[in-house]
Motif scaffolding. Sequence first.
Motif, PDB file in Angstrom:
ATOM      1  N   CYS A  70      22.238  26.459   5.960  1.00 47.44           N
ATOM      2  CA  CYS A  70      21.775  25.328   5.146  1.00 47.44           C
ATOM      3  C   CYS A  70      22.104  23.972   5.773  1.00 47.44           C
ATOM      4  O   CYS A  70      21.562  22.949   5.352  1.00 47.44           O
ATOM      5  N   ASN A 126      16.077  23.893   1.897  1.00 47.96           N
ATOM      6  CA  ASN A 126      17.173  24.394   1.066  1.00 47.96           C
ATOM      7  C   ASN A 126      16.768  24.495  -0.403  1.00 47.96           C
ATOM      8  O   ASN A 126      17.099  25.469  -1.090  1.00 47.96           O
ATOM      9  N   GLU A 127      16.050  23.491  -0.886  1.00 49.66           N
ATOM     10  CA  GLU A 127      15.568  23.533  -2.270  1.00 49.66           C
ATOM     11  C   GLU A 127      14.635  24.719  -2.481  1.00 49.66           C
ATOM     12  O   GLU A 127      14.685  25.400  -3.520  1.00 49.66           O
ATOM     13  N   GLN A 159      26.983  22.127  -1.355  1.00 52.50           N
ATOM     14  CA  GLN A 159      26.085  22.320  -2.490  1.00 52.50           C
ATOM     15  C   GLN A 159      25.642  23.777  -2.634  1.00 52.50           C
ATOM     16  O   GLN A 159      25.510  24.287  -3.759  1.00 52.50           O
ATOM     17  N   TYR A 160      25.424  24.451  -1.494  1.00 50.83           N
ATOM     18  CA  TYR A 160      24.790  25.773  -1.559  1.00 50.83           C
ATOM     19  C   TYR A 160      25.728  26.942  -1.270  1.00 50.83           C
ATOM     20  O   TYR A 160      25.327  28.099  -1.400  1.00 50.83           O
ATOM     21  N   TYR A 189      24.595  19.990   3.561  1.00 53.26           N
ATOM     22  CA  TYR A 189      24.273  20.663   2.300  1.00 53.26           C
ATOM     23  C   TYR A 189      25.172  21.849   1.977  1.00 53.26           C
ATOM     24  O   TYR A 189      25.015  22.477   0.922  1.00 53.26           O
ATOM     25  N   ARG A 249      16.709  19.341   3.574  1.00 52.70           N
ATOM     26  CA  ARG A 249      16.797  19.306   2.114  1.00 52.70           C
ATOM     27  C   ARG A 249      15.698  20.119   1.447  1.00 52.70           C
ATOM     28  O   ARG A 249      15.952  20.944   0.576  1.00 52.70           O
ATOM     29  N   ARG A 250      14.453  19.916   1.871  1.00 50.31           N
ATOM     30  CA  ARG A 250      13.327  20.575   1.196  1.00 50.31           C
ATOM     31  C   ARG A 250      13.347  22.085   1.410  1.00 50.31           C
ATOM     32  O   ARG A 250      13.008  22.851   0.491  1.00 50.31           O
TER      33      ARG A 250
END
Length: 366
Positions: A228, A207-208, A235-236, A232, A204-205
């Motif tokens: 990713c 990808n953010e 989302q991406y 995820y 998660r981190r």
Amino acid sequence: MSHYKIILSGGGTGGHIYPAIAIANEIKSRYPDAEFLFVGAKDRMEMEKVPQSGYEIKGLWISGIQRQLTLKNLLFPFKLLSSLWKANKIVREFKPDIAIGTGGFASGPLLYIANAKNIPTLIQEQNSYPGITNKLLGKKANKICVAYDDLERFFPQEKLIKTGNPVRKSLLSVSDKLVEAKDAFKLKHGKYTVLVVGGSLGARRINELIEKELDFFDTHNVQLIWQCGKLYYQQYKIYNHTNNVQVYEFLNNMDLAYAAADIIISRAGASSVSELCIVGKPVIFIPSPNVAEDHQTKNAMALVKNDAAVIIKEEDLDADFENKFANLINAPERQKALGKNIKKLALANATKDIVNEVEKLLKPNK
């Protein structure tokens, strides 16, 4: 020809699955008549990845214990009993000559039953800090192949053999695949390529961070291969429409992804570290802080101390990432030095060395 029967168990993440597949492939190359069976956890990624590699797999109803009190924890005793019963049935019917465990919940019941039936067992422990399953199994295993020093804290010293971690055979020839790799991903030749890998499920981190820094990457004229992760991708995946960005749920052709990359951004799981040492490219490690004994940071620091990688802790990403990345991409000699130093730490014969130990446990003249 010896018709050995080999049973293997490891799963939950690619870090447990791919070492098991690599070991099976090496055994198969030596004993083409050998019969193989994998045992995994139902509904985990091994149930898909193992058949894709050409092997049969059976699933157990097993999972780990959650840190919080949940319904899953209440089900754990029932899952364990169910898995022990099924593992016993599998072993009784398959009659393996050896059981090999590479970590993950399913390997617990399987190797426990194998030990109880006096079938030789070998554990392959990838990490500098073993999980609870392997720590328990290590007491009765015949041999324990490890990738780090000082694991006698957890295992009987006389059983330990330092071999390194198995890697996919395709990674051994990455340096010869640059042109093929760039073409396979439809990348521009002569343009810097950054590969981002956060593990099979995703990070998660990381990808953010990548989402936040897309404009920054664009200013440095790089093209991005961004894995990713399964959790995820929905989302991406929108960024697949962005120039110079390719987003993937999972990369099945990791050899080509590594070959195409000039700089790699990665977690510091044991299998990833072993693969990246073989690949020999400059790496920025972002260790996961959510693992036992913070072993990913320890894995990464073992390389950083040898001037073989760059590390950025998750808590420092906002403050340090742009500066450290810019310093690396603008310094070709630094990139060469990191690539050369990380390759010196590779244990390229790990899979062969592990299978040498497997052979010692197999009954001769079968």
